[in-house]
Design an enzyme around this catalytic site. Structure first.
Site, short mmCIF file in Angstrom:
data_model
loop_
_atom_site.label_atom_id
_atom_site.label_comp_id
_atom_site.label_asym_id
_atom_site.label_seq_id
_atom_site.Cartn_x
_atom_site.Cartn_y
_atom_site.Cartn_z
N GLY A 1 0.14 -1.59 -9.74
CA GLY A 1 0.66 -1.73 -8.47
C GLY A 1 -0.24 -1.23 -7.37
CD GLU B 1 13.22 1.86 10.73
OE1 GLU B 1 12.89 2.85 11.06
OE2 GLU B 1 12.81 1.04 10.16
CB VAL C 1 2.13 -5.25 -15.89
CG1 VAL C 1 2.09 -4.63 -17.17
CG2 VAL C 1 0.86 -5.20 -14.95
CB ALA D 1 5.19 5.76 2.69
N GLY E 1 0.43 -0.72 -4.12
CA GLY E 1 1.39 -0.07 -3.20
C GLY E 1 0.68 1.07 -2.68
C1 LIG Z 1 12.58 -2.36 4.35
C2 LIG Z 1 11.75 -0.91 4.02
C3 LIG Z 1 11.67 -0.24 4.89
C4 LIG Z 1 10.85 1.22 4.47
N1 LIG Z 1 10.82 2.03 5.29
C5 LIG Z 1 10.22 3.28 5.25
C6 LIG Z 1 9.73 4.27 6.11
O1 LIG Z 1 10.03 3.96 7.31
N2 LIG Z 1 9.10 5.29 5.66
C7 LIG Z 1 8.79 5.69 4.72
O2 LIG Z 1 8.14 6.68 4.54
N3 LIG Z 1 9.07 4.86 3.46
C8 LIG Z 1 9.64 3.89 3.99
N4 LIG Z 1 10.04 2.80 2.72
C9 LIG Z 1 9.89 3.00 1.39
C10 LIG Z 1 8.28 3.12 1.11
O3 LIG Z 1 7.99 1.64 1.39
C11 LIG Z 1 8.18 2.95 -0.48
O4 LIG Z 1 8.65 4.38 -0.65
C12 LIG Z 1 6.66 2.80 -0.69
O5 LIG Z 1 6.24 1.60 -0.68
C13 LIG Z 1 6.30 3.30 -2.35
O6 LIG Z 1 5.36 3.18 -2.84
P1 LIG Z 1 4.76 2.88 -4.12
O7 LIG Z 1 3.23 2.49 -4.16
O8 LIG Z 1 5.38 3.65 -5.18
O9 LIG Z 1 5.30 1.34 -4.36
P2 LIG Z 1 5.24 -0.06 -3.75
O10 LIG Z 1 4.62 0.18 -2.19
O11 LIG Z 1 6.53 -0.64 -3.68
O12 LIG Z 1 4.10 -0.86 -4.60
C14 LIG Z 1 4.41 -1.16 -5.61
C15 LIG Z 1 3.40 -2.28 -6.07
O13 LIG Z 1 3.62 -2.72 -7.48
C16 LIG Z 1 3.64 -3.99 -7.57
N5 LIG Z 1 4.28 -4.47 -8.93
C17 LIG Z 1 5.57 -4.13 -9.27
N6 LIG Z 1 5.79 -4.40 -10.48
C18 LIG Z 1 4.72 -5.24 -11.03
C19 LIG Z 1 4.39 -5.86 -12.17
N7 LIG Z 1 5.29 -5.54 -13.14
N8 LIG Z 1 3.27 -6.18 -12.30
C20 LIG Z 1 2.42 -6.21 -11.51
N9 LIG Z 1 2.30 -5.60 -10.19
C21 LIG Z 1 3.70 -5.08 -9.84
C22 LIG Z 1 4.19 -4.68 -6.37
O14 LIG Z 1 3.88 -5.98 -6.20
C23 LIG Z 1 3.86 -3.85 -5.40
O15 LIG Z 1 2.64 -3.99 -4.70
C24 LIG Z 1 10.62 1.51 2.99
C25 LIG Z 1 10.84 0.46 2.06
C26 LIG Z 1 11.51 -0.65 2.33
C27 LIG Z 1 11.64 -1.72 1.38
#
Ligand SMILES: Cc1cc2nc3c(=O)[nH]c(=O)nc-3n(C[C@H](O)[C@H](O)[C@H](O)COP(=O)(O)OP(=O)(O)OC[C@H]3O[C@@H](n4cnc5c(N)ncnc54)[C@H](O)[C@@H]3O)c2cc1C
Length: 428
Positions: A15, A174, A83, A322, A17
Site C-alpha cells: 500500500g 463536503e 496482493v 490521514a 497510501g
Molecule cells: C472521500 C474521502 C475524504 C477523506 N477526507 C479526509 C480528510 O479530510 N482528512 C483526513 O485526515 N482523512 C480523510 N480521509 C481519510 C484518509 O484519506 C485515510 O484515513 C487515509 O488515506 C488512510 O491512509 P492509509 O495509508 O491507511 O490508506 P490509503 O491511503 O487508503 O492507502 C492504501 C493503499 O493500499 C493500496 N492497496 C489496498 N489493497 C491492496 C492490495 N490488496 N494490493 C495492493 N495494493 C493495495 C491502495 O491502492 C492504496 O494506495 C478521507 C477519505 C476519503 C475516502
C-alpha cells in the site's frame, strides 16, 4: 517479480497510501531493501476526491506517481501488483504478478467502502473512495443533467436532478456543500433551458448530528452552512435499501433518485491470510499492539486505516484519517531501524492535530485541541493544510491556481464527461 537478491533485510510494504509512503520515506537510504506493492502506480490524496467528483479539480492534481516519490532512494523497489494473499508461515506474499518473500511485512492497505452487507446498495450506489470512482460520479452527475434536458417526464426529470448522499461525516458534508454550490453557481449558466431550481441535494445522517467526531459547535455550524446553501439535511434517518431508482428508509420516507452516493462508512481492506476473526476486529481492521505488530508475529505489522490500535482514549482504534496513518508510518520506520539494531522499539503515541471539514466557499469548521473556529478563517486554514499535505510541488501549484481561479470566477472548469459512466451498464 525481478527483485534482486540482497543480504540486507527485505521489508515489503503493501500500500502506497499515507501510511505506506511515510514508512518508505523513513527507510530510504538505510541498510535495508524496501519493496512497495500497490495496485495503483500512484498515491491518492483522498481528502480532495470530492473536488474531482464535482469538477473543481482534475484527478491528476490529487494523484502522484509512487515511483517519483521515492525515485532517489537506491534501496527502493516499486511493483504494480495486487496482493492476493499473505502466507504468514512461509513469510511470503502472493500477488497477481508472482510471489515475494519478506523478512518484514507491513500491511498498509487502507480501507474500503462499507455497505454493511447490503448488496443492493453496493450494486446501485456510487462510492467515492478512489479516483476512478470519483470520475464515475463526476460523469454521472453531468450525464444526469444532460438526460434531464431531454425528458419530458417530470418525475424522471426530478429523479435525475435529485441527489441523495448517505452519511453526514466529512465526506458527505463536503460533497453536499460542493453540489449545492454547483446548483447555485454553475447549473443555471450551463443549462439555461432547464429549471435547475428543481435540483435537490439531500444529505442523510443516521444519528442526530453531522460530523460526529467533531465538536457540537462544528456540527451545528456545518448544518447551518449547508442549509443556507440549500442542502436538505435529514437526521435520525437511515437508508435501508436502494434499487437504482428508489431509496427506502427506516421510516415511510422514500427518495426517487438516479444518484445515491454512499458515504456512510468504511472498513479495513483486509487481505486473505490475515482476514480471520483471530486477527480482525471491529470495522474489519487488524488488531495491533502498541508497536503496530499483528497478534502472534514479531515481523508482521499493520499501519494506517487497516490497523486497530486500541488505547484508553481510543478504545475502538484511532480515527481512520490521514494523520494517524502518517504518524504510524513514521514511527514504524524508526522502530524497524531500532529492531534491526537490536534496540527496544518505542510504543506509538498519537498526537491529535485536530480535524476540519469545508462546506463550501468561505465556509469551514476547524477543531484544534484548544481552539475551535468556523467560517472564513477556518476555510483559509483548511485550504492551507490541504495544500501543505498534498504531495508534489506541481500538484500544490495546480490546486492553488485552480482554487484561486474558481474563487474569483465562481467556476469549476473540470465539468467534463471524459469517460462516460453508464449507470445502466453497472446495473446489468
Ligand atoms: C472521500 C474521502 C475524504 C477523506 N477526507 C479526509 C480528510 O479530510 N482528512 C483526513 O485526515 N482523512 C480523510 N480521509 C481519510 C484518509 O484519506 C485515510 O484515513 C487515509 O488515506 C488512510 O491512509 P492509509 O495509508 O491507511 O490508506 P490509503 O491511503 O487508503 O492507502 C492504501 C493503499 O493500499 C493500496 N492497496 C489496498 N489493497 C491492496 C492490495 N490488496 N494490493 C495492493 N495494493 C493495495 C491502495 O491502492 C492504496 O494506495 C478521507 C477519505 C476519503 C475516502
Amino acid at each position: 517479480m525481478n527483485i534482486p537478491k540482497t543480504s540486507n533485510p527485505r521489508i515489503v510494504i503493501i500500500g502506497g497510501g499515507f501510511a505506506g509512503v511515510a514508512l518508505a520515506k523513513k527507510l530510504s537510504k538505510q541498510e535495508v531493501q524496501v519493496v512497495l506493492l500497490d495496485r495503483n502506480n500512484y498515491h491518492t490524496f483522498q481528502p480532495l476526491l470530492y473536488q474531482v467528483s464535482t469538477g473543481g479539480l482534475e484527478p491528476d492534481s490529487i494523484a502522484y506517481p509512487i515511483r517519483k516519490i521515492l525515485k532517489d532512494f537506491p534501496n527502493f523497489y516499486f511493483r504494480l501488483a495486487n496482493v492476493e494473499e499473505i502466507d504468514t508461515v512461509k513469510n511470503k506474499v502472493r500477488t497477481d504478478i508472482g510471489h515475494l518473500k519478506f523478512d518484514y511485512l507491513i500491511v498498509a492497505s487502507g480501507s474500503t467502502t462499507n455497505y454493511f452487507g447490503n448488496s443492493e446498495i453496493e450494486k446501485h450506489s456510487m462510492a467515492m473512495k478512489t479516483i476512478p470512482q470519483s470520475l464515475d460520479l463526476r460523469s454521472l452527475i453531468l450525464e444526469n443533467f444532460e438526460e434531464a434536458l431531454l425528458t419530458s417526464d417530470l418525475n424522471e426529470r426530478n429523479a435525475l436532478m435529485n441527489f441523495v448522499i448517505v452519511g453526514g461525516g466529512p465526506t458527505g458534508v463536503e460533497l453536499a456543500g460542493a453540489l449545492a454550490e454547483i446548483k447555485k453557481g454553475i447549473l443555471p449558466k450551463d443549462y439555461p433551458d432547464l429549471d435547475t431550481r428543481m435540483a435537490q441535494i439531500n444529505l442523510i445522517q443516521s444519528s442526530d448530528c453531522l460530523l460526529k467526531g467533531m465538536s457540537a459547535k462544528a456540527s451545528e455550524k456545518a448544518e447551518d452552512f449547508l442549509e443556507k446553501l440549500g442542502v436538505i439535511v435529514w437526521k435520525n434517518l437511515r437508508v435501508t435499501n436502494y434499487d437504482g431508482k428508489t431509496a427506502t428508509t427506516n421510516t415511510d420516507l422514500t427518495f426517487k433518485t438516479e444518484t445515491l452516493v454512499w458515504a456512510a462508512g468504511v472498513e479495513g481492506a483486509v487481505i486473505k491470510g490475515l482476514d480471520s476473526e483471530y486477527f480482525v476486529t471491529r470495522g474489519n481492521r487488524i488488531l495491533v499492539n502498541e508497536f503496530n505488530q499483528i497478534k502472534g508475529f514479531e515481523n508482521i505489522f499493520a499501519i494506517g486505516d487497516i490497523a486497530c490500535l486500541c488505547t484508553e482514549e481510543f478504545p475502538n482504534g484511532f480515527p481512520m484519517m490521514a494523520q494517524p496513518a502518517i504518524q504510524q508510518g513514521n514511527q514504524l520506520g524508526d522502530n524497524l531501524l531500532r529492531l534491526l539494531e537490536e534496540k527496544p522499539m518505542k510504543p506509538f503515541v498519537y498526537k491529535d492535530k485536530g480535524t476540519m471539514a469545508t462546506i463550501g466557499r468561505n465556509k469551514a469548521v476547524v477543531d484544534l485541541k484548544n481552539f475551535k473556529f468556523q467560517g472564513v478563517f477556518a476555510w483559509f486554514v483548511w485550504m492551507f493544510v490541504h495544500l501543505f499535505f498534498l504531495i508534489g510541488f506541481r500538484n500544490r501549484m495546480v490546486v492553488f491556481v485552480n482554487w484561486l481561479y474558481n474563487y474569483v470566477r465562481f467556476d469549476r472548469e473540470a465539468r467534463l464527461i471524459i469517460r462516460p459512466f453508464k449507470k445502466r451498464l453497472k446495473e446489468n
